[in-house]
Design a protein around this motif. Structure first.
Motif, PDB file in Angstrom:
ATOM      1  N   UNK A 189       0.800  -1.216   0.000  1.00 17.52           N
ATOM      2  CA  UNK A 189       0.000   0.000   0.000  1.00 17.52           C
ATOM      3  C   UNK A 189       0.832   1.265   0.000  1.00 17.52           C
ATOM      4  N   UNK A 190       1.990   1.218   0.654  1.00 19.58           N
ATOM      5  CA  UNK A 190       2.876   2.388   0.660  1.00 19.58           C
ATOM      6  C   UNK A 190       3.310   2.740  -0.748  1.00 19.58           C
ATOM      7  N   UNK A 191       3.513   1.724  -1.585  1.00 20.14           N
ATOM      8  CA  UNK A 191       3.943   1.962  -2.963  1.00 20.14           C
ATOM      9  C   UNK A 191       2.927   2.815  -3.713  1.00 20.14           C
ATOM     10  N   UNK A 192       1.645   2.577  -3.432  1.00 20.74           N
ATOM     11  CA  UNK A 192       0.597   3.360  -4.093  1.00 20.74           C
ATOM     12  C   UNK A 192       0.627   4.803  -3.617  1.00 20.74           C
ATOM     13  N   UNK A 193       0.795   4.996  -2.311  1.00 19.78           N
ATOM     14  CA  UNK A 193       0.865   6.357  -1.779  1.00 19.78           C
ATOM     15  C   UNK A 193       2.040   7.120  -2.373  1.00 19.78           C
ATOM     16  N   UNK A 194       3.182   6.449  -2.489  1.00 18.36           N
ATOM     17  CA  UNK A 194       4.358   7.093  -3.083  1.00 18.36           C
ATOM     18  C   UNK A 194       4.127   7.407  -4.559  1.00 18.36           C
ATOM     19  N   UNK A 195       3.423   6.506  -5.250  1.00 18.10           N
ATOM     20  CA  UNK A 195       3.133   6.724  -6.665  1.00 18.10           C
ATOM     21  C   UNK A 195       2.196   7.918  -6.856  1.00 18.10           C
ATOM     22  N   UNK A 196       1.251   8.093  -5.939  1.00 22.50           N
ATOM     23  CA  UNK A 196       0.373   9.259  -6.005  1.00 22.50           C
ATOM     24  C   UNK A 196       1.191  10.540  -5.898  1.00 22.50           C
ATOM     25  N   UNK A 197       2.149  10.539  -4.960  1.00 23.07           N
ATOM     26  CA  UNK A 197       3.023  11.701  -4.804  1.00 23.07           C
ATOM     27  C   UNK A 197       3.880  11.953  -6.034  1.00 23.07           C
ATOM     28  N   UNK A 198       4.404  10.874  -6.585  1.00 25.59           N
ATOM     29  CA  UNK A 198       5.244  11.025  -7.785  1.00 25.59           C
ATOM     30  C   UNK A 198       4.438  11.553  -8.966  1.00 25.59           C
ATOM     31  N   UNK A 199       3.204  11.077  -9.080  1.00 26.77           N
ATOM     32  CA  UNK A 199       2.356  11.562 -10.171  1.00 26.77           C
ATOM     33  C   UNK A 199       2.054  13.053  -9.988  1.00 26.77           C
ATOM     34  N   UNK A 200       1.779  13.429  -8.739  1.00 32.31           N
ATOM     35  CA  UNK A 200       1.511  14.836  -8.465  1.00 32.31           C
ATOM     36  C   UNK A 200       2.705  15.724  -8.742  1.00 32.31           C
ATOM     37  N   UNK A 202       4.823  15.106 -11.107  1.00 33.00           N
ATOM     38  CA  UNK A 202       5.169  14.986 -12.518  1.00 33.00           C
ATOM     39  C   UNK A 202       6.275  13.997 -12.814  1.00 33.00           C
ATOM     40  N   UNK A 203       6.581  13.099 -11.872  1.00 29.72           N
ATOM     41  CA  UNK A 203       7.688  12.154 -12.055  1.00 29.72           C
ATOM     42  C   UNK A 203       7.247  10.880 -12.771  1.00 29.72           C
ATOM     43  N   UNK A 204       5.957  10.552 -12.728  1.00 33.02           N
ATOM     44  CA  UNK A 204       5.435   9.390 -13.447  1.00 33.02           C
ATOM     45  C   UNK A 204       4.134   9.792 -14.143  1.00 33.02           C
ATOM     46  N   UNK A 205       3.734   8.990 -15.143  1.00 38.02           N
ATOM     47  CA  UNK A 205       2.478   9.294 -15.833  1.00 38.02           C
ATOM     48  C   UNK A 205       1.336   8.476 -15.236  1.00 38.02           C
ATOM     49  N   UNK A 206       0.136   8.694 -15.743  1.00 36.98           N
ATOM     50  CA  UNK A 206      -1.044   8.054 -15.194  1.00 36.98           C
ATOM     51  C   UNK A 206      -1.026   6.538 -15.398  1.00 36.98           C
ATOM     52  N   UNK A 207      -0.385   6.064 -16.446  1.00 35.61           N
ATOM     53  CA  UNK A 207      -0.310   4.619 -16.693  1.00 35.61           C
ATOM     54  C   UNK A 207       0.563   3.930 -15.652  1.00 35.61           C
ATOM     55  N   UNK A 208       1.665   4.602 -15.287  1.00 33.74           N
ATOM     56  CA  UNK A 208       2.532   4.043 -14.247  1.00 33.74           C
ATOM     57  C   UNK A 208       1.791   3.994 -12.907  1.00 33.74           C
ATOM     58  N   UNK A 209       1.054   5.026 -12.587  1.00 31.27           N
ATOM     59  CA  UNK A 209       0.256   5.038 -11.365  1.00 31.27           C
ATOM     60  C   UNK A 209      -0.762   3.895 -11.378  1.00 31.27           C
ATOM     61  N   UNK A 210      -1.396   3.691 -12.516  1.00 30.55           N
ATOM     62  CA  UNK A 210      -2.386   2.626 -12.644  1.00 30.55           C
ATOM     63  C   UNK A 210      -1.741   1.254 -12.448  1.00 30.55           C
ATOM     64  N   UNK A 211      -0.524   1.067 -12.971  1.00 32.24           N
ATOM     65  CA  UNK A 211       0.175  -0.212 -12.836  1.00 32.24           C
ATOM     66  C   UNK A 211       0.484  -0.513 -11.378  1.00 32.24           C
TER      67      UNK A 211
END
Length: 447
Positions: A189-200, A202-211
């Protein structure tokens, strides 16, 4: 003639409905065959029970409250009907009657950021009250409680302590680490929270967040790191209110089926409960001041959640044990951080089972005088006796999940710290997770 008839009826009832020695309270519902007046008065109650399937012999059996905080709304507890069914069957095999008690369950992870989050913390006390209501209303003789999502772990134990009931707890297990096909490593679950931050950022795109979202949690079980649920399951095991080794390990296998180990735990906890009933060992004989000191020591050794502070204080209050927030610093100043588990480390709680589970950590603490070995547990034995056959850390083999007291993951005093000052005159909880904090922090504070 009337007196003779009364005696003959009493003898007939006592012979036909001779109660089990373990039926210490539930005759208040079913009637006491040795008290003909009470037996007559409880005919209405027995009539209701016959309507749900009771036979004559069932009125002689002890009634066990089975606490099953089930919901299909969250992965932490959505397998609890399976576990509850196993426990009920085992109670019946042992000659008891199981009365199921369901409770509310609120997932922090699902409700955070929504108005629903306002119901999370208070649900702990509602869970405790639900259990007390069911257990006391039916005058049950003992309790076995399943727990999973954060608030259910302390919530199902609080009434056992409050009532000084005979009881034991069983954790439903944590989720397996997540994996993705295109990259090495594990997720939770922490990975998802970090991915949300990275998306916000601009470090990853929406597809990476979805993965990451899709792969982080492959199946049922509580959040995979040493977050609140896994912290408290280990804390309860360290208190002596759960069987050794049951506070860690996965809830399900790779096919999302309840593990054979978890099913076996269901049978073992019922066996332990009946032994407690025979020995008349109630909760407060286990939940002593020393037991709480052991639990605090385990929280620090594991790098557990700050929520353990409020939950353990609540449990101590229910058990009528004097414990205050300053005791956390006393224990924390001498117990180092021993485990390499998320969120501060690279492993997950499910991985702990492969190296021996919490008993190996407790053995290391015991060998260095950091926990009390003479505390009674739900096995009917002491901590020292439970750990006598557990291998010492050096015999486990090469691994980097559990560290030794002599060479810890991080020294004592670098995990949960209780601080006081102008911003928090009474107290505040700071989590260092093994990091140093030698330089003062300067920056804006929101109060």
């Amino acid at each position: 003639a009337h007196d003779l008839a009364t005696v003959l009826m009493a003898e007939h009832l006592a012979k036909r409905f001779k109660p089990s020695a373990l039926k210490t309270r539930s005759h208040e519902i079913t009637g006491n065959p040795f008290d003909d007046q009470e037996w007559v008065q409880k005919a209405g109650s027995r009539c209701q029970l016959r309507a749900i399937g009771f036979k004559d012999e069932d009125f002689t059996k002890p009634i066990i409250t089975v606490v099953c905080p089930y919901s299909n709304a969250l992965p932490c507890n959505n397998k609890f009907r399976n576990l509850g069914d196993i426990i009920v069957k085992e109670i019946e095999n042992k000659g008891g009657i199981a009365f199921l008690c369901y409770t509310p369950v609120v997932s922090d992870a699902e409700t955070m950021g929504s108005p629903g989050m306002r119901y999370s913390l208070i649900s702990r006390d509602w869970i405790a009250d639900c259990v007390e209501i069911m257990h006391e209303a039916y005058a049950a003789d003992a309790i076995v409680s399943l727990s999973g999502c954060d608030k259910t772990v302390p919530g199902v134990l609080m009434p056992i302590a409050r009532l000084d009931a005979i009881g034991a707890c069983l954790y439903g297990g944590t989720h397996l680490p997540g994996h993705r096909e295109d990259k090495d490593g594990t997720l939770d679950g922490r990975s998802v929270m970090e991915a949300i931050g990275k998306y916000g950022a601009g470090l990853i795109d929406i597809e990476e967040l979805h993965t990451v979202e899709r792969c982080a949690m492959p199946g049922s079980g509580t959040c995979g790191g040493m977050y609140t649920a896994n912290t408290m399951s280990c804390a309860v095991e360290a208190l002596g209110m759960a069987l050794p080794g049951t506070g860690t390990g996965p809830a399900v296998d790779k096919l999302n089926k309840v593990t054979a180990t978890r099913e076996e735990y269901c049978e073992k906890v019922v066996e332990a409960l009946f032994n407690l009933m025979e020995a008349k060992i109630s909760a407060r004989q286990i939940l002593t001041r020393k037991a709480f000191e052991n639990s605090l020591a385990v929280v620090f050794a594991l790098g557990g959640s700050t929520n353990s502070v409020l939950h353990l204080l609540a449990l101590a209050q229910e058990a009528d044990v004097k414990l205050n927030i300053d005791d956390f610093n006393v224990i924390g100043d001498r117990v180092p951080l021993l485990t390499n588990i998320a969120p501060h480390g690279k492993y997950h709680a499910a991985d702990l089972e492969a190296v021996g589970g919490l008993p190996v950590v407790m053995k290391e603490l015991l060998q260095h005088g950091l926990i009390h070995g003479d505390c009674l547990t739900v096995t009917g034995r002491t901590v020292d006796e439970n750990l006598s056959s557990v291998p010492i850390l050096s015999d486990i083999g090469k691994q980097d999940l559990i560290y030794s007291v002599s060479k810890p993951f991080s020294p004592a005093g670098r995990h949960i710290v209780i601080i006081k000052g102008s911003l928090a005159p009474e107290s505040a909880v700071l989590k260092l997770s093994g990091k140093e904090f030698d330089e003062p922090f300067v920056g804006p504070v929101r109060i």
